[in-house]
Design a protein around this motif. Structure first.
Motif, PDB file in Angstrom:
ATOM      1  N   PRO A 156      52.762 -29.637  -0.615  1.00  0.00           N
ATOM      2  CA  PRO A 156      52.263 -29.358   0.742  1.00  0.00           C
ATOM      3  C   PRO A 156      52.203 -30.622   1.576  1.00  0.00           C
ATOM      4  O   PRO A 156      52.293 -31.736   1.068  1.00  0.00           O
ATOM      5  N   ALA A 157      52.015 -30.433   2.890  1.00  0.00           N
ATOM      6  CA  ALA A 157      51.940 -31.574   3.798  1.00  0.00           C
ATOM      7  C   ALA A 157      50.544 -32.176   3.822  1.00  0.00           C
ATOM      8  O   ALA A 157      50.349 -33.263   4.357  1.00  0.00           O
ATOM      9  N   GLY A 158      49.565 -31.462   3.253  1.00  0.00           N
ATOM     10  CA  GLY A 158      48.220 -32.000   3.197  1.00  0.00           C
ATOM     11  C   GLY A 158      47.284 -31.427   4.228  1.00  0.00           C
ATOM     12  O   GLY A 158      46.095 -31.703   4.222  1.00  0.00           O
ATOM     13  N   ASP A 159      47.805 -30.585   5.125  1.00  0.00           N
ATOM     14  CA  ASP A 159      46.956 -30.012   6.162  1.00  0.00           C
ATOM     15  C   ASP A 159      46.481 -28.607   5.807  1.00  0.00           C
ATOM     16  O   ASP A 159      45.848 -27.932   6.599  1.00  0.00           O
ATOM     17  N   GLY A 160      46.786 -28.168   4.597  1.00  0.00           N
ATOM     18  CA  GLY A 160      46.340 -26.856   4.138  1.00  0.00           C
ATOM     19  C   GLY A 160      46.026 -26.923   2.659  1.00  0.00           C
ATOM     20  O   GLY A 160      46.008 -27.980   2.049  1.00  0.00           O
ATOM     21  N   GLN A 161      45.779 -25.787   2.051  1.00  0.00           N
ATOM     22  CA  GLN A 161      45.471 -25.777   0.635  1.00  0.00           C
ATOM     23  C   GLN A 161      46.755 -25.911  -0.184  1.00  0.00           C
ATOM     24  O   GLN A 161      47.806 -25.420   0.211  1.00  0.00           O
ATOM     25  N   PRO A 162      46.690 -26.572  -1.336  1.00  0.00           N
ATOM     26  CA  PRO A 162      47.868 -26.664  -2.204  1.00  0.00           C
ATOM     27  C   PRO A 162      48.339 -25.290  -2.629  1.00  0.00           C
ATOM     28  O   PRO A 162      47.536 -24.374  -2.777  1.00  0.00           O
ATOM     29  N   PRO A 163      49.634 -25.123  -2.822  1.00  0.00           N
ATOM     30  CA  PRO A 163      50.155 -23.814  -3.220  1.00  0.00           C
ATOM     31  C   PRO A 163      49.814 -23.484  -4.660  1.00  0.00           C
ATOM     32  O   PRO A 163      49.475 -24.357  -5.440  1.00  0.00           O
ATOM     33  N   VAL A 164      49.899 -22.221  -5.000  1.00  0.00           N
ATOM     34  CA  VAL A 164      49.682 -21.820  -6.383  1.00  0.00           C
ATOM     35  C   VAL A 164      50.768 -22.442  -7.256  1.00  0.00           C
ATOM     36  O   VAL A 164      51.946 -22.363  -6.947  1.00  0.00           O
ATOM     37  N   ASP A 165      50.353 -23.069  -8.335  1.00  0.00           N
ATOM     38  CA  ASP A 165      51.304 -23.619  -9.295  1.00  0.00           C
ATOM     39  C   ASP A 165      51.027 -22.962 -10.636  1.00  0.00           C
ATOM     40  O   ASP A 165      50.076 -23.302 -11.321  1.00  0.00           O
ATOM     41  N   PRO A 166      51.816 -21.978 -11.036  1.00  0.00           N
ATOM     42  CA  PRO A 166      51.542 -21.238 -12.263  1.00  0.00           C
ATOM     43  C   PRO A 166      51.559 -22.099 -13.515  1.00  0.00           C
ATOM     44  O   PRO A 166      51.098 -21.672 -14.559  1.00  0.00           O
ATOM     45  N   SER A 167      52.104 -23.302 -13.438  1.00  0.00           N
ATOM     46  CA  SER A 167      52.198 -24.118 -14.652  1.00  0.00           C
ATOM     47  C   SER A 167      50.926 -24.912 -14.910  1.00  0.00           C
ATOM     48  O   SER A 167      50.838 -25.635 -15.894  1.00  0.00           O
TER      49      SER A 167
ATOM     50  N   TYR B 264      51.033 -35.161  -1.584  1.00  0.00           N
ATOM     51  CA  TYR B 264      51.504 -34.526  -0.353  1.00  0.00           C
ATOM     52  C   TYR B 264      52.836 -35.128   0.097  1.00  0.00           C
ATOM     53  O   TYR B 264      53.075 -36.326  -0.068  1.00  0.00           O
ATOM     54  N   ASN B 265      53.679 -34.297   0.694  1.00  0.00           N
ATOM     55  CA  ASN B 265      54.909 -34.758   1.331  1.00  0.00           C
ATOM     56  C   ASN B 265      54.696 -34.774   2.837  1.00  0.00           C
ATOM     57  O   ASN B 265      54.709 -33.720   3.493  1.00  0.00           O
TER      58      ASN B 265
END
Length: 465
Positions: A254-265, A240-241
């Protein structure tokens, strides 16, 4: 103090007076100068300190003299042997040297030794004496019996703040340490009621320069003292940043207060007879790290569905592996959501047509070097267990301690409840507080780079601690 600027010499300091003595040297350096144990350094940033210049040479051998030319933003550095100087110049030919994040220029001097007026060079000599005390901890040089400082073991520094009367933020640390090179990652935490941090440079040489210059210095007036040592970790895992951790190479975290974003890799390990299955993470995203896929088989291809990005097709090597993945992973929790794994009607995952941009949603891992089950009869087949809170760690370097591993796994977002080394200390059991945390840390840390060719192996264990 570090943030008031008094750590670094002013242009009117005693070393500047030494610049007048430099006229005796009749500076005539050129790119074509033959090897010499005297190194000429140009384009230094303003108000650079002797310590920072000396730190450029420390990884290569004993530094025996220094001459600062403050008005010209230049310096001369004398090493104990010509061999050490050659090693230094050769290294910095391939890697651009930096001081305070500013590229500097290094070449051989025409002069074979430095002859300086000790009365005018008192501060520089005092710094050299302090450095010599550090160098005594090195190993003897085979050539001249001199003490040589061993190269920096890691680009990661462990920082403890003593006497912390004022808060020290992550941004303050980045501001201070970036003067010595590119800061890539920082993790801050409190342990034993002390504020601590792990800070990763892009190059171990920068870490060595920062440690030499900053260890024992105060951030603020008479307080917030830096205690710095090398970490046994060579790479930090930042999820998290935010105000506690930062990966400056990945601003999209992400900042850690939500779900991680989609990472297609990245992809998930899942399914059955068709060797292909559909994995659905309800109301969340498919983002199992590709390094950790393959706990239950070798993933060949992954496709995140374009119109349903909470779903993916995962193609395994064979039907047995697909069955294992489905039976073990269906119903498990990930990012607080339940993952559903079912059979797919598709026999294979089709790659996009050549020239067609599918936004990176399809990945082919057929030739991946990370497959665990390529060899028939591999012992890995005997160590397949359902997800559990206890993880089995292997390929642990000999110098890594229990504290290092506890810290590594805690920073991945969970709580380490128990730890036990095997007798040879190359393997260990580590218990997280929940199965979900164990799944997450396995995703993050399997195949983690521990340095010197060691990749940490993480799998689920049937044992408990």
């Amino acid at each position: 103090e570090l943030l008031s600027g008094s750590l670094y010499n002013s242009p009117n300091s005693s070393v500047t007076a030494n610049g007048s003595d430099s006229k005796k040297l009749r500076v005539e350096d050129s790119m074509d100068s033959p090897p010499s144990r005297v190194i000429h350094i140009r384009k230094l940033p303003n108000e650079v300190s002797e310590t920072e210049v000396i730190a450029l040479g420390l990884p290569f051998g004993k530094v025996t003299n220094i001459l600062m030319l403050k008005g010209k933003n230049q310096a001369f550095l004398e090493l104990g042997t010509e061999e050490a100087a050659v090693t230094m110049v050769n290294y910095y030919t391939a890697v651009t040297p930096q001081v305070r994040n500013v590229p500097v220029f290094i070449q051989y001097s025409n002069h074979k030794e430095l002859k300086t007026d000790s009365a005018l060079n008192q501060r520089a000599q005092a710094v050299l004496q302090a450095v010599s005390a550090v160098q005594e901890g090195g190993s003897p040089s085979s050539a001249a019996g001199e003490s040589v400082l061993t190269p920096a073991p890691s680009p990661v520094l462990r920082i403890i703040i003593d006497n912390m009367f004022y808060p020290v933020t992550l941004d303050v640390l980045q501001q201070i340490f970036s003067k010595f090179g590119t800061v890539m990652k920082i993790i801050t935490f409190t342990k034993n009621n002390q504020f601590q941090a792990l800070l990763q440079f892009s190059d171990p040489v920068n870490a060595q320069q920062a440690k030499l210059s900053l260890d024992g210095q105060n951030i603020y007036n008479s307080c917030c003292t830096l205690r710095i040592d090398f970490s046994k970790l060579v790479n930090l895992n930042v999820k998290y940043n935010n105000d506690k951790s930062r990966d400056y190479t990945r601003p999209e975290l992400p900042a850690g207060d939500g779900q991680p974003p989609v990472d297609p890799s990245v992809a998930a390990t899942l399914n059955k007879d068709s060797t292909s299955l559909l994995g659905k993470l309800e109301n969340t995203h498919v983002c199992l790290n590709q390094q950790s896929r393959g706990v239950y088989g070798d993933v060949q291809r992954v496709k995140i569905l374009y119109n349903k990005k909470d779903s993916a097709l995962i193609q395994m090597s064979d039907g047995n592996q697909a069955q294992l993945a489905m039976s073990h992973l269906n119903g498990q929790k990930m990012y607080g959501k339940i993952i559903r794994v079912t059979l797919s009607k598709h026999q294979t995952v089709q790659l996009p047509r050549e020239g067609l941009d599918d936004q990176g949603l399809t990945k082919d891992f057929t030739s991946s070097p990370l497959h665990r089950f390529k060899k028939p009869g591999s012992k890995n087949f005997q160590n397949i267990f359902p997800p559990s809170a206890t993880l089995h760690l292997s390929n642990i370097p000999e110098n890594v301690t229990e504290e290092d591993l506890r810290l590594l796994f805690s920073n991945s977002g969970g709580t380490v409840k128990a730890f036990k080394f095997f007798q040879d200390r190359k393997m260990a059991l580590l218990q997280m507080s929940t199965v979900e945390e164990a799944i997450q840390t396995l995703i993050d840390l399997h195949n983690y780079d521990m340095g010197r060719g060691h990749r940490l192996r993480v799998s689920f264990s049937k044992s408990t601690i």
